[in-house]
Write a protein that holds these residues in place. Sequence first.
Motif: not given
Length: 471
Positions: A183-184, A128, A123-124, A118, A169, A171, A179, A77, A187, A114
């Motif tokens: 999901m974005l 967060e 990355t996500a 997770v 990621t 995302w 993308w 990240a 975050s 995805t």
Amino acid sequence: MYLGLDLGTSGLKALLIREDQSVVAEATAPLTVQRPHPGWSEQDPESWIAACRTALAELGDLSAVRAVGLSGQMHGATLVGADDRALRPCLLWNDTRAHEEAAAMDDAEARRVTGNIVFPGFTAPKVEWVRRNEPDIFAATRLVLLPKDYLRLWLTGEAWSDMSDAAGTAWLDVGARDWSDAMLERSGLSRKHMPAITEGSRVAGRISAACAAETSLPEGVPVAGGGGDNAASAVGTGAVAPGQGFVSLGTSGVLFVSSASYAPAPETAVHTFCHAVPDTWHQMAVILSATDSLEWAARLTGRGAADLGSVEMAPPGRALFLPYLGGERTPHNDAAVRGAALGLEHATDAQALARAVMEGVAFAFRDGLDALVATGTPVERLLAVGGGARSDTWLRMVATALDRPLEVPAEEGYGAALGACRLAMMADGHGTEVAAAPAIARTVEPETSMRGAYDEATELYRAAYDAVRRF
């Protein structure tokens, strides 16, 4: 000529090849990892640029380069501000501080979109964690980039990524190769915070005038989308057709297989990602500490890792090692579990500990293979790559644990840096035929006489996990 840059955890490698893929020059610049708290793992993104400058200078004249390819450690990240500089150290792939955030994000909808659990290292959840714990940094974030794409920003002045890296990621809609707005939004982000994405074999930026002025790279040279380190390694080893794969004995351990279709199975903790070439996916079983475990044992005993690892293969002894020094991914998805050494006795010396460590990594690969096979993905051919593959003993251990032969390339270097070069060639107009499999020096076969002992030890290893995960 074609230039490949592979941004690893411990160093940046630059490889320069001719059109026939013969090597012109190569250079490596070291990197260090900072661990300010247990479970944290960070790097200063400016150190990547410094390492890249050093490696490029060592290569010499780059004026004949026709295209550049990028590969890099995944999941990092890298939060970038309005001045295109990193706002804080990058949270790396093996940083597990965001395990609570990951658990909160990991629901049925996230897995559906995805195709993956997770994981805390993705990355996500790390972004967060920043949002919850460093709100001023989060508020100042203009872009979230993966490590190799921060290098791209310096090279080109443009924000791009590729499908294979973006798939890690949490995302990305991995099936749609785009993308996911939903999901974005979870975050607190949108597409404006994300780089544009393309296939790894297509152009994603060009060398800027500023970069050309401080290097010998020609202005306007295309930079390929590139790939996450494992997808790029697959291109370097020729593992782009369904069923073709590799076992990587690097800092982490990876069992990688290419597939022609998107077939997620998140319940197995196997990663399902886009490949670096179009219309192709891949699946990976990942263990977080492979050669890293032997390096740990070397530090503990005051011996060099190469010396410590120069053991003879034998049936597994009493000592048993679980290589969960920083948690584990496949098949456990357990950020909290830690490594353990069991069955120690007065006779256990440094060599016995080394053998147990190497066997423990082999058993972890067996866990990964069983998870991968459970997805239904065929595993037809496996090459052996990574620094640990220099040990014939370790390869025999892994081959025996997997009960599958491992092919060893005739020359080293068939990894991510070569894959980056090949992706640069594709971006310059070559087809995927440049991603040919290497010549094979030898095949490491399983030790059939030890198969039963390895099966028994694997079951003990699994039982030991059930015990140590409670601590």
